[in-house]
Each structure stands twice: as C-alpha cells, then as structure tokens.
Design a protein around this motif. Structure first.
Motif, mmCIF file in Angstrom:
data_model
loop_
_atom_site.group_PDB
_atom_site.id
_atom_site.type_symbol
_atom_site.label_atom_id
_atom_site.label_comp_id
_atom_site.label_asym_id
_atom_site.label_seq_id
_atom_site.Cartn_x
_atom_site.Cartn_y
_atom_site.Cartn_z
ATOM 1 N N TYR A 145 -18.016 58.065 -39.650
ATOM 2 C CA TYR A 145 -16.926 57.293 -39.321
ATOM 3 C C TYR A 145 -16.791 57.445 -37.625
ATOM 4 N N VAL A 146 -15.916 56.227 -37.228
ATOM 5 C CA VAL A 146 -15.215 56.459 -36.159
ATOM 6 C C VAL A 146 -14.014 55.971 -35.871
ATOM 7 N N VAL A 147 -13.139 56.901 -35.344
ATOM 8 C CA VAL A 147 -11.648 56.689 -35.051
ATOM 9 C C VAL A 147 -11.673 55.982 -33.686
ATOM 10 N N LEU A 148 -11.004 54.942 -33.788
ATOM 11 C CA LEU A 148 -10.356 54.105 -32.496
ATOM 12 C C LEU A 148 -9.100 54.145 -32.436
ATOM 13 N N ARG A 149 -8.561 54.728 -31.430
ATOM 14 C CA ARG A 149 -6.951 55.019 -31.172
ATOM 15 C C ARG A 149 -6.507 53.712 -30.270
ATOM 16 N N TYR A 150 -6.055 52.793 -31.048
ATOM 17 C CA TYR A 150 -5.739 51.400 -30.389
ATOM 18 C C TYR A 150 -4.487 51.464 -29.415
ATOM 19 N N SER A 151 -4.582 51.129 -28.412
ATOM 20 C CA SER A 151 -3.309 50.721 -27.484
ATOM 21 C C SER A 151 -2.410 49.603 -28.034
ATOM 22 N N THR A 152 -1.286 49.390 -27.516
ATOM 23 C CA THR A 152 -0.654 48.277 -28.204
ATOM 24 C C THR A 152 -1.447 47.051 -27.988
ATOM 25 N N VAL A 153 -1.725 46.225 -29.269
ATOM 26 C CA VAL A 153 -2.623 45.054 -29.373
ATOM 27 C C VAL A 153 -1.770 43.791 -29.046
ATOM 28 N N TYR A 154 -2.258 42.937 -28.173
ATOM 29 C CA TYR A 154 -1.825 41.650 -28.102
ATOM 30 C C TYR A 154 -2.812 40.540 -27.774
ATOM 31 N N GLY A 155 -2.446 39.309 -28.253
ATOM 32 C CA GLY A 155 -3.337 38.234 -28.209
ATOM 33 C C GLY A 155 -3.148 37.058 -28.844
ATOM 34 N N GLU A 156 -3.982 36.096 -29.024
ATOM 35 C CA GLU A 156 -3.691 35.081 -29.925
ATOM 36 C C GLU A 156 -3.343 35.387 -31.281
ATOM 37 N N ARG A 157 -2.533 34.563 -32.025
ATOM 38 C CA ARG A 157 -2.081 34.753 -33.332
ATOM 39 C C ARG A 157 -0.991 36.023 -33.238
ATOM 40 N N GLN A 158 -0.593 36.298 -32.196
ATOM 41 C CA GLN A 158 0.530 37.549 -32.179
ATOM 42 C C GLN A 158 1.523 37.385 -33.021
ATOM 43 N N HIS A 159 1.880 38.455 -33.241
ATOM 44 C CA HIS A 159 3.157 38.589 -34.625
ATOM 45 C C HIS A 159 4.346 39.428 -33.783
ATOM 46 N N TYR A 160 5.455 39.441 -34.855
ATOM 47 C CA TYR A 160 6.714 39.787 -34.194
ATOM 48 C C TYR A 160 6.727 41.647 -34.578
ATOM 49 N N ARG A 161 5.684 42.165 -35.100
ATOM 50 C CA ARG A 161 5.963 43.361 -35.966
ATOM 51 C C ARG A 161 5.725 44.825 -35.195
ATOM 52 N N ALA A 162 4.948 44.494 -33.796
ATOM 53 C CA ALA A 162 4.960 45.672 -33.094
ATOM 54 C C ALA A 162 5.896 46.090 -32.095
ATOM 55 N N ALA A 163 6.300 47.043 -32.132
ATOM 56 C CA ALA A 163 7.630 47.362 -31.031
ATOM 57 C C ALA A 163 7.345 47.069 -29.668
ATOM 58 N N ASN A 164 6.249 47.448 -29.118
ATOM 59 C CA ASN A 164 5.977 47.396 -27.692
ATOM 60 C C ASN A 164 5.579 45.741 -27.528
ATOM 61 N N ALA A 165 4.837 45.269 -28.287
ATOM 62 C CA ALA A 165 4.413 43.898 -28.074
ATOM 63 C C ALA A 165 5.579 42.822 -28.149
ATOM 64 N N LEU A 166 6.717 43.359 -28.740
ATOM 65 C CA LEU A 166 7.925 42.605 -28.803
ATOM 66 C C LEU A 166 8.258 42.142 -27.360
ATOM 67 N N TYR A 167 8.080 42.881 -26.454
ATOM 68 C CA TYR A 167 8.489 42.485 -25.043
ATOM 69 C C TYR A 167 7.912 41.255 -24.690
ATOM 70 N N ILE A 168 6.577 40.757 -25.010
ATOM 71 C CA ILE A 168 5.738 40.070 -24.829
ATOM 72 C C ILE A 168 6.209 38.845 -25.457
ATOM 73 N N ILE A 169 6.550 38.813 -26.774
ATOM 74 C CA ILE A 169 7.038 37.726 -27.553
ATOM 75 C C ILE A 169 8.362 37.276 -27.264
ATOM 76 N N GLU A 170 9.187 38.080 -27.137
ATOM 77 C CA GLU A 170 10.464 37.766 -26.975
ATOM 78 C C GLU A 170 10.964 37.269 -25.746
ATOM 79 N N THR A 171 9.967 37.484 -24.634
ATOM 80 C CA THR A 171 10.039 36.993 -23.381
ATOM 81 C C THR A 171 9.646 35.758 -23.328
ATOM 82 N N ILE A 172 8.485 35.405 -23.916
ATOM 83 C CA ILE A 172 8.171 34.122 -24.042
ATOM 84 C C ILE A 172 9.175 33.233 -24.544
#
Length: 344
Positions: free
Chosen positions: A191-218
């Motif tokens: 196995y490999v564990v990848l510790r993701y930072s907050t993900v953003y990009g095309e097809r962005q959703h509204y479920r990630a607390a930090n990514a809300l800054y992006i979506i709500e600003t747009i």
C-alpha cells in the motif's frame, strides 16, 4: 513511517493492461484519477460508489468510455466489495465522510472512514489485490495552535481548540492509515498512503470545508456580491490541483514504494485573503472582499503560517506538484463557466 521500497519492484503495479477499482469513484478525485488511469492504458477502471456523496455530474464526461464501468455498492457491505475487487490489480480507497459530513453525522462518518476501510482491505486480501492506495489527508496533523511551520510526515496530531468534526475526521484518517499498516504487517498487503491537501479543480463540489472559500467566492462574484473573508484573512491554506493528485494516485501504483505515507500538496500555501482576491480576479473582478465573523459553518483554522512539505513524495513515488493556484483556479472557473456552475 518510512518507505520500504522493493529492489525487485514487486510492489510496482503497471497501469497498462490492468484492472483498477476506485472505491468512492463518483467524485472529484475519483473521476480525475479514472481518466488518468484510462489514459495510461488500464484495461478497465471500475468506479464503485453508493452515491451518498458522489454524483452523476462528476463522471458524466467519462460515462461512455468503453473501458470504464460504474458499479453501485457500499463499503459497509462486504459482499459488494468482494464482487467488485475480484480480478483487480489495484484499489484506490477514496470513500470517506469529510469534515462537513462528519459534523452532520459523526457515527456514519466513523463507520465509513474506519469500518469501510477495513472492509476494503479485507476484500483486497481475499482477492489478492496487488496494491492499495489509501487517500488520507493533511487533517492527520490536526488543527489549532500547534499546526504551524513545516508540516512533514512525522508531524504529530494537534487537536486543542479545533471543531469536533474536524478532529473526528483527522483521527479517522489516522486510523485508516494504521489499518493499512496492519494489513501490510499481517498479510503483506502492499500500500501507499497519500495525505491529500485540500483538493480543488474541475467538477468542484461544496462538501470540503476549505474549498468552500473558492466556490463561495466564485458564486458571490458571479452574483455581483462582495466576496467574504472570515477573520483577518491571514489564515493559511494549502491546496492541491485535482489533476496533480490524479497523477500522484497513478504514480503511487506504478512505484515500487510500499508501507509509506507521504504528503501530496500543491506548490505553495496561500492565505485566505490571497485566495479570495485571486479567485475574484480570475472570476472577472468585483468588489473588494468584506471581512466577516462566524457564519455558523465549520471553518478550519491553524495556529499560524504553515507549509505542507511534499518532498518525501518525490523520493517515494517520484511525484511533485506542477499546477499552481492561479492556473488551477483558471481551469476550475473556465469549467464552471462552461457548465453553468454545476459542480460534482
């Protein structure tokens, strides 16, 4: 946790000609990773999802691909996992409650994030899946006063003063990582564990607390409203572009690395104010941001400026981020403009 890299490459799984299962695949990261694996010659990519959080919109661009298969199922049902992982060379374990969902339903979140991971690992054992890539999170470092400076893979977990949902989420990811370690030690599950930072990009959703800054600003800019900054805007965030993360998932399978956990973060951190100003500019400009207090939503805070170091990922799987925030946000906004703002 240090890398254990086989000199014979026995932990490396070729993408070309192999079958892969993405558990929680009808998602932002799942859809991008599916496209990445298909582009590199996977014989079949199966998106396994119960659609509690996943959506048809997230995978609409892939649905007609001849080597893509969508299977509805649930990580809480072992029979579903046993069926879907049969014949798979690799499994990407994405299915999870994130912080906002954990806030609404902590017991459901703990079930999925812990028992669901163990179920997936047991299914991989039964079907002799060669390698698991587990999607963890920088939430394993916690939140609050202790989270500052360089966050490396050995940084401890900090919980003082953070919202309970955030700590439950981070703790559940720590447990998921340890379940992977346990599977490796007990029956040799690579196995490999990848510790993701907050993900953003095309097809962005509204479920990630930090990514809300992006979506709500747009959204606010498009409505002609002033964007909002919570606090004084100095809060640090570290994001990673979804295309870079899809590449990290692929490279984790292809690498000889096993029994390792590494950060996968974007090129550089950003403050909340910098982020809001950049999104406003790229979305067409508008009023200056207004500084506001609490809005009742779960907002994640750290103790000061920090950087999530990703150098260990280069050593373990050969990966480094390539897309900076300006370019990644440009792609996200272009996608939303072309899809009437319908996120995943």
């Amino acid at each position: 946790m240090s890398a254990s890299v086989s000199s014979s490459g026995s932990a490396a799984v070729s993408i070309s000609g192999n079958r892969f299962v993405i558990v929680g695949g009808a998602s932002l990261v799942g859809s991008a990773t599916a496209a990445e694996l298909l582009d590199h010659g996977a014989s079949e990519v199966v998106l396994f999802d119960n659609f509690a959080f996943g959506s048809e919109a997230a995978i609409a661009h892939l649905k007609d691909h001849p080597r893509l298969k969508l299977v509805r199922g649930d990580v809480m049902r072992m029979a579903d996992l046993l069926r879907v992982t049969e014949g798979a060379a690799g499994v990407l374990q994405l299915a999870a409650y994130m912080t906002l969902s954990m806030d609404r339903d902590p017991w459901g979140g703990l079930d999925v994030n812990i028992r669901g991971v163990q179920n997936a690992l047991e299914a991989c054992r039964a079907n002799k899946v060669a390698k698991v890539v587990f999607a963890s999170s920088n939430a394993t470092y916690g939140y609050g006063p202790g989270v500052s400076g360089e966050l490396v893979e050995s940084t401890p977990f900090h919980s003082v003063g953070a919202p309970p949902a955030a700590i439950l989420y981070g703790a559940s990811k720590i447990i998921g990582e340890q379940l992977c370690r346990d599977a490796y030690r007990k029956w040799g599950q690579d196995y490999v564990v990848l510790r993701y930072s907050t993900v953003y990009g095309e097809r962005q959703h509204y479920r990630a607390a930090n990514a809300l800054y992006i979506i709500e600003t747009i959204d606010r800019v498009k409505r002609g409203e002033a964007p909002q900054v919570f606090g004084d805007g100095s809060e640090t965030k570290h994001f990673v572009y979804v295309g870079d993360l899809a590449r990290a998932n692929r490279m984790a399978f292809e690498s000889a690395a096993t029994d390792v956990a590494v950060n996968t973060s974007g090129p550089a951190p950003v403050t909340t104010l910098q982020l809001v100003e950049l999104v406003t500019e790229l979305a067409g400009g508008g009023a200056k941001p207004e500084f506001v207090g609490s809005d009742g939503k779960v907002r994640l805070t750290s103790g000061g400026a920090f950087r999530i170091a990703h150098e260990a990922a280069k050593d373990a799987i050969g990966w480094a981020p390539e897309v900076d925030m300006r370019e990644g946000l440009r792609r996200l906004i272009e996608w939303r403009d072309g899809n009437e703002g319908k996120g995943a």
